[in-house]
Design an enzyme around this catalytic site. Structure first.
Site, PDB file in Angstrom:
ATOM      1  N   ASP A   1     -26.806   7.926 -24.682  1.00  0.00           N
ATOM      2  CA  ASP A   1     -26.397   8.948 -23.728  1.00  0.00           C
ATOM      3  C   ASP A   1     -27.520   9.357 -22.771  1.00  0.00           C
ATOM      4  O   ASP A   1     -27.491  10.418 -22.192  1.00  0.00           O
ATOM      5  CB  ASP A   1     -25.908  10.188 -24.519  1.00  0.00           C
TER       6      ASP A   1
ATOM      7  N   CYS B   1       2.791  10.512 -26.470  1.00  0.00           N
ATOM      8  CA  CYS B   1       2.155  11.788 -26.851  1.00  0.00           C
ATOM      9  C   CYS B   1       1.501  12.468 -25.643  1.00  0.00           C
ATOM     10  O   CYS B   1       0.933  11.803 -24.776  1.00  0.00           O
ATOM     11  CB  CYS B   1       1.093  11.489 -27.919  1.00  0.00           C
TER      12      CYS B   1
ATOM     13  N   CYS C   1      -4.745  21.872 -23.415  1.00  0.00           N
ATOM     14  CA  CYS C   1      -5.988  22.251 -22.718  1.00  0.00           C
ATOM     15  C   CYS C   1      -5.886  23.678 -22.161  1.00  0.00           C
ATOM     16  O   CYS C   1      -5.020  23.966 -21.335  1.00  0.00           O
ATOM     17  CB  CYS C   1      -6.280  21.263 -21.594  1.00  0.00           C
TER      18      CYS C   1
ATOM     19  N   CYS D   1     -13.082  21.980 -17.027  1.00  0.00           N
ATOM     20  CA  CYS D   1     -13.237  21.782 -18.478  1.00  0.00           C
ATOM     21  C   CYS D   1     -14.244  22.787 -19.052  1.00  0.00           C
ATOM     22  O   CYS D   1     -15.316  23.006 -18.479  1.00  0.00           O
ATOM     23  CB  CYS D   1     -13.696  20.347 -18.739  1.00  0.00           C
TER      24      CYS D   1
ATOM     25  N   CYS E   1      -8.904  19.495 -27.113  1.00  0.00           N
ATOM     26  CA  CYS E   1      -8.115  18.277 -26.867  1.00  0.00           C
ATOM     27  C   CYS E   1      -8.407  17.188 -27.903  1.00  0.00           C
ATOM     28  O   CYS E   1      -7.670  16.208 -27.985  1.00  0.00           O
ATOM     29  CB  CYS E   1      -8.298  17.772 -25.437  1.00  0.00           C
TER      30      CYS E   1
HETATM   31 FE1  SF4 Z   1      -1.965  12.214 -27.933  1.00  0.00          FE
HETATM   32 FE2  SF4 Z   1      -3.906  12.897 -26.244  1.00  0.00          FE
HETATM   33 FE3  SF4 Z   1      -4.505  11.932 -28.659  1.00  0.00          FE
HETATM   34 FE4  SF4 Z   1      -3.503  10.321 -26.793  1.00  0.00          FE
HETATM   35  S1  SF4 Z   1      -5.456  11.392 -26.702  1.00  0.00           S
HETATM   36  S2  SF4 Z   1      -2.850  10.433 -28.940  1.00  0.00           S
HETATM   37  S3  SF4 Z   1      -2.085  11.705 -25.749  1.00  0.00           S
HETATM   38  S4  SF4 Z   1      -3.454  13.864 -28.226  1.00  0.00           S
HETATM   39 FE1  SF4 Z   2      -9.593  21.017 -21.872  1.00  0.00          FE
HETATM   40 FE2  SF4 Z   2     -10.549  19.161 -23.499  1.00  0.00          FE
HETATM   41 FE3  SF4 Z   2     -12.142  20.329 -21.707  1.00  0.00          FE
HETATM   42 FE4  SF4 Z   2     -11.278  21.681 -23.813  1.00  0.00          FE
HETATM   43  S1  SF4 Z   2     -12.640  19.887 -23.841  1.00  0.00           S
HETATM   44  S2  SF4 Z   2     -11.298  22.412 -21.722  1.00  0.00           S
HETATM   45  S3  SF4 Z   2      -9.225  20.880 -24.063  1.00  0.00           S
HETATM   46  S4  SF4 Z   2     -10.392  19.043 -21.268  1.00  0.00           S
END
Ligand code: SF4
Ligand code: SF4
Length: 393
Positions: free
Chosen positions: A146, A203, A210, A226, A256
């Site tokens: 990274d 999905c 988010c 984000c 997420c």
């Molecule tokens: Fe579902 Fe998002 Fe995970 Fe893909 S990344 S399996 S859309 S939760």
């Molecule tokens: Fe949205 Fe994922 Fe960023 Fe959290 S880490 S604010 S869920 S995009």
């Protein structure tokens, strides 16, 4: 970023490169890399996608992402004569914990321990030394965690470590997405692994969950919205319309990833150095808002939370306190209103505005009399207006 170098590149026969590949895989696994894949070091297919993403402004203030594009999109710019990329994944998943109360701050799970760059660099060096010994002086390469301009997620996808999910994380069917990526770019050649297929299907859990609506479309993140960007990368004021969505995240965000079904069955990390450090698992916000520079340095020594510096971190804490909207935090926010950093004072004013009431109004009016910074004054003004409306339902 660092590199190892041997004198004269040579080609290995296909049977010896297959044998070496398996030896490297086994050695990497012993060093704690649960995911290992081999990819050709060709220019990246996602070059145009990346350019479009930048052109939309989705990188926000991360100006460094616009620089050294040739290196980012072609491994041979980092290692002349590069043929292969050995991609590695290191599990950091923490065991589940009870959701914190609103008066406790949430730190992204990857950041609750010592900085992973330090941990992984030592392992990578050991792996690179192993490779150099095995080929007896005929490898040229560099290893990265990274720290270099490498689109490592794309390389890892190509090496079969996982697919790029709709939440833009790399996802592995067995290991989910809680793993750090690292890679070795080398002029050795190997039989390559097959890129993983996309298993997101229909999905949309991550997109729906988010809190700040950071996905303009599946597979695309607007970093400016984000919480990870807002709490770590953004240097200045957090846009007011995004503060409420931050809830009690004070460094990074896991939402997420946490909702992703592929993370529900993956095993927690066994690496002892990645165990959550004392005081970093949902710390009480009131313990954090009063940290002076010395206490901040001591608390976050060797920890990623140092990155936004004290002023950025306390800004995040103030927002979380505002979202708690609990009158018991008024005295602490009143003190933050006289912090030496305007950024902290401005967000403390916003937080007080969320709580509202006569006591808050009086303390905001007093702060306005003493305040000289124009941006903080604007925050106080807005907070006074919000106090008149009353706390959010
Ligand atoms: Fe579902 Fe998002 Fe995970 Fe893909 S990344 S399996 S859309 S939760
Ligand atoms: Fe949205 Fe994922 Fe960023 Fe959290 S880490 S604010 S869920 S995009």
């Amino acid at each position: 970023m660092t590199s190892g170098r041997w004198s004269s590149p040579t080609s290995l026969s296909s049977s010896s490169s297959l044998g070496l590949k398996e030896e490297i895989r086994s050695q990497a696994t012993d060093l704690g890399f649960g995911l290992v894949g081999f990819a050709p070091a060709d220019p990246l297919e996602s070059k145009e996608f990346y350019a479009r993403w930048l052109a939309h402004g989705y990188a926000g203030e991360m100006g460094y992402l616009h620089r050294r594009l040739a290196e980012r999109t072609d491994p041979a710019h980092l290692v002349p004569g590069a043929r292969s990329v050995i991609c590695l994944g290191f599990n950091y998943k923490q065991p589940p914990t009870a959701p914190p109360t609103p008066l406790h701050g949430h730190i992204a799970s990857y950041a609750r321990n010592d900085d992973y760059h330090l941990i992984l660099k030592t392992r990578l060096r050991a792996l690179w030394n192993f490779i150099c010994e095995r080929v007896g002086g005929s490898a040229n390469g560099r290893y990265f965690v990274d720290t270099a301009p490498v689109l490592e997620r794309e390389l890892a996808r190509r090496a079969g470590l996982g697919w790029w999910g709709k939440n833009t994380c790399l996802i592995n069917k067995r290991s989910g997405s809680h793993f750090f990526l690292a890679e070795i770019i080398t002029d050795l050649s190997f039989p390559y692994d097959t890129p993983a297929a996309d298993h997101c299907g229909s999905c949309t859990r991550c997109l729906d969950a988010c809190p700040t609506d950071a996905f303009p479309e599946p597979y695309v993140m607007d970093a400016r919205r984000c919480i990870s960007y807002l709490t770590i990368e953004l240097k200045g004021y957090i846009p007011p319309d995004l503060r409420e969505g931050m809830g009690n995240w004070i460094f990074g965000c896991d939402v997420c990833q946490d909702v992703c079904p592929w993370n529900s069955k993956s095993a927690p990390a066994t690496e002892p150095t990645l165990k959550t450090r004392e005081g970093l698992n949902d710390p009480p916000l009131l313990d954090l808002i009063g940290l002076n520079q010395e206490a901040f340095n001591a608390r976050f020594r060797r920890n990623p939370a140092k990155r936004p510096k004290r002023r950025g971190f306390l800004r995040n804490v103030a927002v979380a306190l505002g979202n708690a909207a609990d009158p018991s935090v008024i005295p602490a926010l009143r003190k933050a209103l006289i912090d030496s950093e305007p950024l902290v004072r401005g967000h403390a004013a916003w937080a007080l505005g969320r709580i509202g009431g006569e006591e808050v109004k009086e303390c905001l009016r007093g702060a306005m009399e003493a305040e000289e910074d124009s941006q903080v004054r604007a925050e106080i003004d807005a907070a006074l207006a919000a106090s008149a409306v009353g706390p959010p339902k």
